[in-house]
Design a protein around this motif. Sequence first.
Motif, PDB file in Angstrom:
ATOM      1  N   GLU A 320       0.774  -1.296  -0.096  1.00  0.00           N
ATOM      2  CA  GLU A 320      -0.101   0.027  -0.091  1.00  0.00           C
ATOM      3  C   GLU A 320       0.855   1.282  -0.140  1.00  0.00           C
ATOM      4  O   GLU A 320       0.404   2.437   0.176  1.00  0.00           O
ATOM      5  CB  GLU A 320      -0.760  -0.015   1.404  1.00  0.00           C
ATOM      6  CG  GLU A 320      -1.785  -1.234   1.481  1.00  0.00           C
ATOM      7  CD  GLU A 320      -2.759  -1.395   0.247  1.00  0.00           C
ATOM      8  OE1 GLU A 320      -2.757  -0.434  -0.725  1.00  0.00           O
ATOM      9  OE2 GLU A 320      -3.004  -2.657  -0.114  1.00  0.00           O
ATOM     10  N   ARG A 322       2.682   4.799  -1.049  1.00  0.00           N
ATOM     11  CA  ARG A 322       2.308   5.591  -1.951  1.00  0.00           C
ATOM     12  C   ARG A 322       3.754   6.037  -2.424  1.00  0.00           C
ATOM     13  O   ARG A 322       4.660   6.625  -1.726  1.00  0.00           O
ATOM     14  CB  ARG A 322       1.430   6.723  -1.552  1.00  0.00           C
ATOM     15  CG  ARG A 322      -0.078   6.515  -1.184  1.00  0.00           C
ATOM     16  CD  ARG A 322      -0.779   5.780  -2.397  1.00  0.00           C
ATOM     17  NE  ARG A 322      -1.555   4.488  -1.870  1.00  0.00           N
ATOM     18  CZ  ARG A 322      -2.135   3.727  -2.623  1.00  0.00           C
ATOM     19  NH1 ARG A 322      -1.757   3.907  -4.241  1.00  0.00           N
ATOM     20  NH2 ARG A 322      -2.623   2.725  -2.373  1.00  0.00           N
ATOM     21  N   GLU A 323       3.989   5.836  -3.842  1.00  0.00           N
ATOM     22  CA  GLU A 323       5.343   6.285  -4.147  1.00  0.00           C
ATOM     23  C   GLU A 323       5.354   7.650  -5.048  1.00  0.00           C
ATOM     24  O   GLU A 323       6.172   7.701  -5.974  1.00  0.00           O
ATOM     25  CB  GLU A 323       5.978   5.112  -5.001  1.00  0.00           C
ATOM     26  CG  GLU A 323       6.048   3.884  -4.000  1.00  0.00           C
ATOM     27  CD  GLU A 323       6.791   2.865  -4.703  1.00  0.00           C
ATOM     28  OE1 GLU A 323       7.828   2.808  -5.581  1.00  0.00           O
ATOM     29  OE2 GLU A 323       6.428   1.595  -4.309  1.00  0.00           O
ATOM     30  N   PHE A 325       2.580  10.056  -7.757  1.00  0.00           N
ATOM     31  CA  PHE A 325       1.240  10.010  -8.828  1.00  0.00           C
ATOM     32  C   PHE A 325       1.430   8.998  -9.945  1.00  0.00           C
ATOM     33  O   PHE A 325       0.804   8.088 -10.158  1.00  0.00           O
ATOM     34  CB  PHE A 325       0.697  11.375  -8.987  1.00  0.00           C
ATOM     35  CG  PHE A 325      -0.376  11.339 -10.017  1.00  0.00           C
ATOM     36  CD1 PHE A 325      -1.839  10.911  -9.746  1.00  0.00           C
ATOM     37  CD2 PHE A 325      -0.167  11.352 -11.319  1.00  0.00           C
ATOM     38  CE1 PHE A 325      -2.727  10.809 -10.539  1.00  0.00           C
ATOM     39  CE2 PHE A 325      -1.371  11.474 -12.212  1.00  0.00           C
ATOM     40  CZ  PHE A 325      -2.503  11.055 -11.769  1.00  0.00           C
ATOM     41  N   ASP A 328       2.761   5.481  -8.987  1.00  0.00           N
ATOM     42  CA  ASP A 328       1.293   4.637  -8.436  1.00  0.00           C
ATOM     43  C   ASP A 328       0.868   4.212  -9.629  1.00  0.00           C
ATOM     44  O   ASP A 328       0.300   3.250 -10.043  1.00  0.00           O
ATOM     45  CB  ASP A 328       0.488   5.456  -7.675  1.00  0.00           C
ATOM     46  CG  ASP A 328       1.251   5.833  -6.221  1.00  0.00           C
ATOM     47  OD1 ASP A 328       2.165   4.988  -5.935  1.00  0.00           O
ATOM     48  OD2 ASP A 328       0.704   6.477  -5.315  1.00  0.00           O
ATOM     49  N   ARG A 337       1.261  -3.613  -8.464  1.00  0.00           N
ATOM     50  CA  ARG A 337       0.503  -3.276  -7.132  1.00  0.00           C
ATOM     51  C   ARG A 337      -0.212  -4.469  -6.715  1.00  0.00           C
ATOM     52  O   ARG A 337      -0.453  -4.758  -5.469  1.00  0.00           O
ATOM     53  CB  ARG A 337      -0.545  -2.163  -7.441  1.00  0.00           C
ATOM     54  CG  ARG A 337      -1.179  -1.886  -6.134  1.00  0.00           C
ATOM     55  CD  ARG A 337      -0.308  -1.264  -5.235  1.00  0.00           C
ATOM     56  NE  ARG A 337       0.141  -0.003  -5.460  1.00  0.00           N
ATOM     57  CZ  ARG A 337       0.831   0.820  -4.709  1.00  0.00           C
ATOM     58  NH1 ARG A 337       1.522   0.356  -3.403  1.00  0.00           N
ATOM     59  NH2 ARG A 337       1.416   2.123  -5.331  1.00  0.00           N
TER      60      ARG A 337
END
Length: 381
Positions: A320, A322-323, A325, A328, A337
């Motif tokens: 989960e 977040r890397e 925008f 992702d 993912r």
Amino acid sequence: MTDEHSVFEYKIGLLAPSRVGKSTLIAGLLTEGQQQLAQDSSVHLLTADRPTKNRLAATYNLVSGALKARMFEPGLVPSTSDPSWFRLLLEARGQDLQIRFDILDYPGAWLEGAGEGTEDEQKWNECEAFLADSSVLILPIDSVLLMDSGDDHAHLLASHLSVFQINQAVLRWAKNRRELSGEPAMIVFCPVKCETYLSDSGSLQDHAGTLRGKVVDQFSDVLKTVRDAAPHAAVRYLPIDTFGCVELVSARWIHAQGSPGGEMLVPKYRVRPPGQIVRKGLDDLLTLLCRQLVDTARAQSERTTAAKQTAALNSRNHAELREGFFRDLWLNFNGERNRRRHTAATDERLFAMSQRTTQSLFDVLTALAGRESGPRLHHLS
């Protein structure tokens, strides 16, 4: 332990010379264990494979047949001629959880002299390695030798009991246990054929204190070895009735080529009516083994569960994370993912399974802890 099936495996070593009755003791352990746990809703004991079932059946039939004669001579029951495995399972009812006890039976003569040839010596070396790696050592001791050998043959006791050989094997075992301090370490001194000397088994005499004193005296060097080489090891004393329905009639020395001093003590028993086998002490031995090994399995499972919890948390956090925008979007587009989430779900499932195993072991241990030990059991450490 194998995670897929929650099987915990332990080795139990029996260390004794010939004609003591190792096979009979193993058979009795299973029989008494099944009876003892029959009414318990949480656990039961059974044979793990067909060879074990066949060996135990053969031993039981030989002993039962000998007792039917009303005059019992242990020498009529054949000694073990080849090494053989006894594998017993302690199972939690209704759950995919097993604790396996592997017990190795072998010709007692190998302990006394490692056999006659190179092949026997090699097999004994393999037996020694098993004994050294065992979680628990049980030392069956011939109580008739201790109590009825007579003053004229007292000098032969250490040789007939194989005290030196036992001490050497115990030293190797104790050193291994010291190096593996997180694993079980228990040694149990078990005089067998005690029916004649203990009043709680129907005898008119009570020599419990004398018997214990003779064991401690004869095996004082072995006790010192354990205390010096593995001070954390639990040391217990537990006399056992091999049959419970016999009374010693005579014990005479006869000429026997190859025996220490050229002589051998031959006991003869009468069978007490109605001749029903009642083995006192074996219930305490079973409880000792189960408590020790289930508690160890629980500790191992707790460590495994903690590691799986950490892995599950790390996997979920990674899934989960977040890397940014665009990064992702790319992770979603190329399926990375989903792969991470699948890994996290798998790790969480393994963690949940491990939690259930730990709880099951705790439940089994709680059930066993409720069994009170009998007055025969003593601590020697």
